[in-house]
Design an enzyme around this catalytic site. Structure first.
Site, short mmCIF file in Angstrom:
data_model
loop_
_atom_site.label_atom_id
_atom_site.label_comp_id
_atom_site.label_asym_id
_atom_site.label_seq_id
_atom_site.Cartn_x
_atom_site.Cartn_y
_atom_site.Cartn_z
N HIS A 36 0.80 -1.08 0.14
CA HIS A 36 -0.10 -0.15 0.16
C HIS A 36 0.92 1.25 -0.09
CE1 HIS A 36 -3.84 2.30 0.99
NE2 HIS A 36 -3.15 3.14 1.91
N HIS A 84 -10.38 2.78 -1.43
CA HIS A 84 -10.57 2.18 -0.27
C HIS A 84 -11.45 0.79 -0.29
CE1 HIS A 84 -10.16 4.57 3.92
NE2 HIS A 84 -8.92 4.42 3.32
#
Length: 704
Positions: A36, A84
């Site tokens: 990430h 998300h």
């Protein structure tokens, strides 16, 4: 302690620092080295993107929160896309809402005022109660946050495929405006600056970066999801913009919390952080949790000591916590202490230099399906009633897309949204992906999605000036997944160069899989911004001529038709110069007022491009034989190959003549008819589509 680090990576850390890290240090390394935050499986290939250009002010630079391009008149556009996905799979409302909040803070961290949001949502089969629950929560979360803070959601996508069961994709993009000489960096270049944190730190979002860098397990990971607070977010926006000229750098606290924000802002220098100075929402938090908490609505500022009081005063006016938590140092060590005890002490170089990977690849062809025999009329009805083709008003009606009174083309009105800028020009925005095509040929898909967004902007008279990408795939260690990733990057890079639109930012999201371990369809996504000097609103009226620009090809693989009916079909070969030439020609026609309506040909082919006319209550006559290129009827109607547009005009002869002068194939393929009947005449055989139009408007009404 659940980490995403491999055994190899842990041994590498031990060798570099010459000792066994503390548990708190492992958590910091895990956050910084997560996919990430580090892009360790993608960075090698991302370097091939063309990121510069005469108008690029800030491109893809290490640790910058967003890219920026010059708009002229002293203004700059700041653009960013994020997702998300994993949080939204666990808690769709807060997952989606905090995605909106995070992307807005990324824009604000550049000193820019956010002016528009796009949301691109992909969920599984709506026959599943869970998928309906996910979609309702995602839409509610986006609307809740965006509406509360006053940033309009001006467009987006809503698409359905069983590939996204369990693992929805929730992409959010934001555009902001700032004076080009007032852009704030996200990193520092000197020591001695004070680090000022605003906002309260809580126990929500613990380990979020690590959570986003591994597969969904089905276990309760709700603690990794942040909680949205748009009212605090509004304070962050207003106060940060107020103090932006008094700070040296700004960093949004997103993935990895303080661990990542401090390390990235230090940019190779060091930092000393006193955790006891961090304002807390929850008493008696452990020092380790304070470091990696991803609580939203927080910002980190690097400030000259003489400006600290002034910066905090702006936040204290709103009774918002503001505290000096440390400073930038020369020693290139990131230190976190708590009441004098050293909790973390790690070299910046170690944290910012994870190992980079190139995984194995596979060229195995996937996705071909046996052909299902279907009559043309039935095929048209099936294509037009697919969930991807129905009205999305149920979704965008929950968003405030007119706040700020600058939105001039609203969701659902055209292929791209249009927002008026302070200098009188217009900003066009659009985001697109094509996972079905990427499943068959991710290289051609990379080119095609970039070209499609470029064409989308042209339909409102705009030329693309900047793009950001979001590359979403399954586990990169799977050869077929990594091959799709590598090929899509190649295709996007090539299209960016040919169409002369730089890529100024982006995101990579791996490990998107359902609970059975099956990867999503490869879903690279492009968001593009363009500039127009003139406002163009599409208009449909009877007796308009329908003109087709471009060549239709016998290439159906990856199309909606092929998804529904299969067959060993040829994959579209995107000829980017066709997209470039036809898009510039269309833009010129719009600026001259020669056309009333423009639609690029993409999902659903020519039939899909005529659908927006029919759902407005008109009938359309179509001469199949006048469609240039393809030899088969199903290709003529449903091929989604690029470089093509549908135009509605009264200037038929001039457009046909000028298009040929520009080397563009064109033909009149039909005409808009009156409202006495709703449907489509194919070579004079009428197909009544009244029932399909009803389904278009009512398909999602059960979601209310």
């Amino acid at each position: 302690m659940r980490l995403s680090l491999s055994t190899y990576e842990m041994e590498l850390v031990r060798k570099q620092i010459g000792r066994e890290p503390l548990e708190s240090e492992w958590k910091v390394i895990d956050a910084l080295w997560s996919e990430h935050c580090s892009y360790k499986s993608s960075k090698i290939f991302l370097r091939t993107f063309p990121t510069g250009g005469e108008n690029v002010i800030m491109g893809i630079e290490d640790w910058q929160d967003a890219g920026a391009v010059d708009l002229g008149d002293g203004l700059a556009l700041v653009l960013k896309v994020e997702s998300h996905n994993h949080p939204s799979a666990i808690d769709p409302f807060n997952g989606a809402a905090t995605g909106v909040g995070g992307i807005i803070r990324d824009i604000v961290s550049k000193g820019a005022k956010p002016i528009a949001l796009l949301d691109m949502i992909r969920v599984g089969d709506l026959g599943s109660e869970r998928n309906r629950w996910l979609l309702k929560g995602i839409i509610s979360g986006i609307g809740f946050y965006g509406n509360s803070i006053g940033v309009p959601v001006v467009g987006g996508e809503l698409s359905f495929d069983e590939s996204y069961n369990d693992n929805p994709l929730v992409d959010v993009a934001c555009a902001g405006i700032v004076k080009k000489d007032k852009i704030i960096p996200s990193v520092v270049k000197k020591s001695g600056l004070k680090l000022v944190l605003v906002g309260l730190t809580g126990i929500d979002g613990l380990g979020g970066a690590s959570f986003a860098s591994r597969k969904l397990s089905g276990e309760d990971e709700i603690g990794a999801v942040q909680i949205a607070d748009p009212f605090a977010g509004k304070i962050i926006i207003d106060a940060t913009l107020e103090v932006s000229d008094k700070v040296e750098a700004i960093k949004d606290l997103g993935g990895g919390g303080l661990a990542v924000a401090v390390t990235e802002m230090a940019n190779g220098l060091g930092a000393n952080i006193k955790l006891e100075n961090v304002p807390l929402r929850v008493k008696e938090m452990t020092p380790e949790d304070i470091i990696v908490s991803e609580t939203q609505e927080r910002m980190l500022f690097a400030v000259e000591e003489g400006n600290v009081q002034s910066v905090c005063k702006s936040f204290e006016y709103y009774e918002y916590p503001c505290a000096v938590i440390g400073e930038i140092t020369e020693d290139k060590i990131i230190r976190f202490t708590f009441e004098g005890k050293e909790i973390v002490s790690l070299p910046s170089e170690l944290l910012l230099s994870p190992p980079l990977y190139m995984w194995g690849t596979s060229t195995e062809r996937r996705g071909m399906k046996p052909r299902i025999a279907v009559e043309i009329g039935q095929a048209i009805r099936k294509v037009l009633t697919h969930p991807d083709m129905v009205s999305k008003e149920w979704a965008y009606s929950q968003f405030d897309y007119e706040v700020g009174i600058s939105t001039v083309i609203k969701p659902g009105e055209a292929d791209a949204s249009l927002v008026k800028l302070p200098n009188g020009k217009f900003l066009a925005l659009k985001g697109d992906a094509n996972p079905e095509l990427c499943l068959y040929n991710s290289y051609e898909c990379g080119k095609a999605i970039f070209a499609e967004v470029y064409r989308n902007l042209a339909t409102v008279g705009s030329i693309g000036v900047a793009a950001v990408d979001h590359l979403q795939f399954g586990d990169p260690r799977r050869p077929e997944v990594y091959q799709d990733f590598v090929n899509s990057v190649r295709g996007i890079s090539e299209a960016s160069k040919v169409l002369n639109v730089p890529i100024v930012g982006g995101k990579v999201s791996f490990y998107n899989e359902n609970l059975r371990g099956e990867a999503i369809k490869p879903t690279p996504l492009i968001v593009m911004a363009g500039i127009s000097e003139k406002f163009f609103r599409p208009k449909i009226d009877e007796d308009q001529y329908i003109v087709l620009l471009g060549i239709t090809k016998d290439q159906l693989a990856g199309s909606l038709y092929h998804k529904l009916f299969g067959g060993e079909e040829e994959t579209p070969n995107e000829i980017l110069y066709e997209d470039l030439i036809t898009s510039k020609f269309v833009t010129q026609l719009i600026r001259e007022g020669k056309v009333e309506f423009v639609k690029d040909i993409s999902k659903g082919g020519i039939i899909g491009s005529l659908w927006p006319i029919i759902v407005k209550g008109y009938s359309v006559s179509l001469n199949i034989d006048s469609i240039i290129g393809a030899s088969r009827v199903e290709s003529k109607l449903f091929s989604e190959n690029g470089g093509r547009f549908i135009l509605l005009t009264q200037n038929l002869e001039e457009i046909i003549s000028r298009s040929r002068d520009n080397g563009i194939f064109s033909s009149q393929i039909g005409k808009v008819k009156g409202r006495e009947k709703i449907g489509l005449s194919l070579n004079d055989k009428f197909l009544d589509l009244t029932e399909e139009v009803d389904k278009y408007y009512n398909f999602l009404e059960g979601m209310q």
